[in-house]
Design an enzyme around this catalytic site. Sequence first.
Site, PDB file in Angstrom:
ATOM      1  N   LYS A  48      34.796  40.999  52.680  1.00  0.00           N
ATOM      2  CA  LYS A  48      34.731  39.895  51.702  1.00  0.00           C
ATOM      3  C   LYS A  48      35.030  38.577  52.408  1.00  0.00           C
ATOM      4  CE  LYS A  48      35.938  42.955  47.916  1.00  0.00           C
ATOM      5  NZ  LYS A  48      36.992  43.540  47.076  1.00  0.00           N
ATOM      6  N   GLN A  92      42.945  43.431  45.387  1.00  0.00           N
ATOM      7  CA  GLN A  92      42.162  44.509  46.001  1.00  0.00           C
ATOM      8  C   GLN A  92      42.670  45.855  45.476  1.00  0.00           C
ATOM      9  OE1 GLN A  92      39.454  44.171  48.051  1.00  0.00           O
ATOM     10  NE2 GLN A  92      39.255  46.384  47.897  1.00  0.00           N
ATOM     11  N   ASP A 114      36.917  39.011  39.322  1.00  0.00           N
ATOM     12  CA  ASP A 114      36.638  40.455  39.319  1.00  0.00           C
ATOM     13  C   ASP A 114      36.402  40.948  37.890  1.00  0.00           C
ATOM     14  OD1 ASP A 114      36.225  41.861  41.610  1.00  0.00           O
ATOM     15  OD2 ASP A 114      38.327  42.410  41.943  1.00  0.00           O
TER      16      ASP A 114
END
Length: 275
Positions: A48, A92, A114
């Site tokens: 990322k 994460q 997200d």
Amino acid sequence: MTRFNGYTLQKRIALGLKHAVESLPQPPTLTILQIGNHPASSMYVKRKQEFGQTIGCKVNIIHLPEQASQTDAEMAIRKQNDDPAVNGIIVQLPMPEHLSNDLLQLIDPKKDVDGLGKDSPFTPATPLAIMEILDDQKIDIAGKHTVVVGRSALVGGPVTRLMQERGARVTVCHSKSGDLTPFTTQADILIVAVGKPNLVTPAMVKAGSVVVNVGGTLGADGQLHGDVDPEAADKASLFTPVPGGVGPVTVGMLFTNLVAAAKEQTSSVKTTFSG
Ligand code: NAP
């Protein structure tokens, strides 16, 4: 059979995003909170970060130790919520087991790129990536019988909704579905997001179907293994491999959300000044 190449589509997404980033007054900034040392996490975080830098974004990584408390993690998120230079925040996953998923609800919805908080305006990147792949490959969705294996908030749940919105007839399977074969062999489009290597064998795939292999599990060999046996590719009309299929496109869609968040935040600052 077409073996889908996620890196090729990722490059096209990167090109579009680079132009969008150049038109913004500041580089969009993403903070990734990594807690603990899940084996695959550092690899995903690095990918990322590299992609973000390629398109001109800034990526901050905050790495808390495995034993970090809920309060430590909450404080880290609150600090990023309060920082006007930060446009997007992600945690994460997976987090260490002692931490509660409530943490995700603390992220400021407008920075929740997200899409896992209940008020986030964003859809998680992996379901978006699956739709992007189907569209890129010109797969007809309306009226197609789609079987989604997995029903998580990150992948299976939202991809089911997106496919239904596009007119697919969707059957969802999960850990209590028993034998999956009667379902998977009926699928025109089969989407598997479980996290169990080779759960779906070639015999479980309908000839000529589209197979989207989402799950990726890091094996003892240090390689990522998909949920669908790669030999099933020979029966499919389109097959997304692991690695190199959905993963690279997911990274592209995460940054699509980030750039949209940065644009929205920039325009609301302008409105505040002029209003
Ligand atoms: P998750 O939250 O653990 O959800 C797994 C789902 O699989 C659950 O709905 C579970 O059912 C179901 N399941 C478990 N065992 C099953 C079985 N034997 N038969 C049928 N269904 C079963 O995982 P996730 O976050 O959705 O991720 C799934 C996989 O996708 C993981 O391997 C993850 O690493 C991968 N992933 C890849 C990307 C990418 O970019 N390529 C992105 C995100 C995730 P229940 O609901 O009944 O428990």
